[in-house]
Design an enzyme around this catalytic site. Sequence first.
Site, short mmCIF file in Angstrom:
data_model
loop_
_atom_site.label_atom_id
_atom_site.label_comp_id
_atom_site.label_asym_id
_atom_site.label_seq_id
_atom_site.Cartn_x
_atom_site.Cartn_y
_atom_site.Cartn_z
N THR A 185 0.87 -1.18 0.00
CA THR A 185 0.00 0.00 0.00
C THR A 185 0.91 1.23 0.00
O THR A 185 2.08 1.14 0.40
CB THR A 185 -0.89 0.03 1.26
OG1 THR A 185 -0.02 -0.01 2.41
CG2 THR A 185 -1.81 -1.17 1.32
N GLU A 331 -5.42 -3.86 -1.83
CA GLU A 331 -5.83 -5.11 -1.17
C GLU A 331 -6.86 -5.88 -1.98
O GLU A 331 -7.20 -7.01 -1.67
CB GLU A 331 -6.44 -4.79 0.20
CG GLU A 331 -5.47 -4.21 1.22
CD GLU A 331 -5.34 -2.69 1.16
OE1 GLU A 331 -5.66 -2.10 0.10
OE2 GLU A 331 -4.93 -2.09 2.16
N LYS A 441 -16.63 15.58 11.19
CA LYS A 441 -17.78 15.58 12.10
C LYS A 441 -17.89 16.97 12.72
O LYS A 441 -17.08 17.34 13.57
CB LYS A 441 -17.65 14.50 13.16
CG LYS A 441 -18.98 14.20 13.82
CD LYS A 441 -18.97 12.89 14.55
CE LYS A 441 -20.39 12.43 14.83
NZ LYS A 441 -20.44 11.16 15.54
N TRP A 446 -22.15 14.56 10.23
CA TRP A 446 -21.08 14.17 9.32
C TRP A 446 -21.10 15.05 8.07
O TRP A 446 -22.16 15.35 7.52
CB TRP A 446 -21.25 12.72 8.87
CG TRP A 446 -21.02 11.72 9.97
CD1 TRP A 446 -21.95 10.96 10.59
CD2 TRP A 446 -19.77 11.39 10.57
NE1 TRP A 446 -21.38 10.17 11.54
CE2 TRP A 446 -20.03 10.41 11.55
CE3 TRP A 446 -18.46 11.82 10.38
CZ2 TRP A 446 -19.04 9.85 12.35
CZ3 TRP A 446 -17.46 11.26 11.17
CH2 TRP A 446 -17.74 10.29 12.14
#
Length: 542
Positions: A185, A331, A441, A446
């Site tokens: 990654t 992944e 937030k 959100w």
Amino acid sequence: MKGLMMDYPLTTNIIIEYGNRVFSRKEIVSKLPDGSWHRYTYGDLYKRTKKLSNALINKLVVKQSERVATFCWNHYEHLEMYYAIPGVGAVCHPLNVRLSIDQIVYIIKHAEDKVIFFDATLAPLLEKVAPQVSPDIKYIVVNAPTGFKTSIPNVLNYETLIANESETFEWVKVDENDACGLSYTSGTTGDPKGALYSHRSTYLHALTVMTPNGANISSNDRVLLVVPQFHVMAWGYPFVCILAGADMVFPSMHLQPDALIDILQKEKITIANGVPTIWMGVYDALKNNPPKEKLALKEYIVGGSALAPSLTRSFEKDFGLKGTQAWGMTETSPLGTTSRIQKIHENLSYEEQLKIRSKQGYELPGVELRAIMEDGKIAPRDGHAVGEFEIRGAWIIASYYKFSDNASRFSKDGWFKTGDVGTIDENGYMNITDRSKDLIKSGGEWISSMALELALMGIPKIKEAAVIAIPDDKWVERPLACIVLKEGETITIEEIRTALSNEFASYQIPNSFVLLKEVPKTSVGKFDKKEMRRLHAIDQLK
Ligand code: AMP
């Protein structure tokens, strides 16, 4: 009762054998680092791959399961490595040349690479790495000009290495579940982690990417592989293209918009892949210098970050070029979903269709997605219930390579937790609102940084926009919008807020804006929000 079908291991050897048998005259074109062009066929690839396999065993003494790294741009020699290394039962490990020296050193040590193939133009970087890794590593240089010199020890020239090797080689027998590729990654959180692909996962992924619901690649296509071979193995395209019998074109380090447009035109490319920043650059360059003839490009496939609807629309309206969004991760090999409209959408207006195409799309056969809500329940597929996406399937990692904290990244029933958050609608379209760590937030509500970015980039004067959360005494967090304007443009905060007010509630609209020359990018060309948060914390982004 077992079925009575042949045991036919799905390996990368099967792919190159098939390509050589059926499509041996198909073309592989590379624009090499020095700007020269190299052309040969699948048949030539096959022969040289076998020579390289022989050299791996005879000269480099590579054993089954050992990791062999590449530190290369996209080109035909790198493609030969993609097949020759798994062909001897070893693991092909492309290193991301854009990571920091410390990260590259960490990855080489973690993977315990035995050999590193590298491009001569990348020698200055590798010279900083070599003294910090095992002295037993053997180095092979490709595309070296005459008189090439380096402080890297034990360097052999690629062409000398394979010159006297035989063109016949019997692929080393492997189990289809054996490892064939390793990708790390890009390490935006913590140390890079390794995804170890198997022959079987690579084969099944490639077969699915090729299908019409995937990247829709066939033997009629000429594909430009823009995504670096060191980023999730060029999204698997070196395997996809050979299974499809498509001509392949490799740009090596020539990734500037004008260079890409030149290749698109000269090579009559029909399909190309890339992250959105690449396509933003190509669009701007086309706009500045419109092509005399329509490009042959049927479709450009975009992934890695969200494709802004404004970019899709402009490309289509101005140049008749279609963008298709895909979603995936290192992944997940990487392809998980592709966003294509279907028959059921044909009566919708262009803008309604664009809304659907701007979602990340539906999962391909072979993988399953679900969104898990805050209460731990699976979110209904209604387009409203928000959750973190989890995925499982034939080309999804079951655990990271040599990693102690696997448990935290998998659900109890074995699904991989993606870290992406959003909804799935009644037709199965995934819509990402954010990476969970990028959500904002504010006052208990959100706010999606991604939705704000896409809307900001829809304002004609804005070239790039990235939104991060910044601490706020009253609301805990507030969005900060970092904006890059198109050349020669000016804009007021009021103009921006007014443009956003159609789509967003007032509490969602940022009060803080900074004007940047360029949004910091990661090693694979995504907005680097970790770096932006760091710059903000040290006062550089205020
Ligand atoms: P990487 O492993 O570097 O390929 O990064 C994977 C991450 O990129 C995903 O978890 C998403 O957060 C992001 N990503 C990939 N494709 C898309 C897309 N089409 N839209 C939004 N985010 C994406």
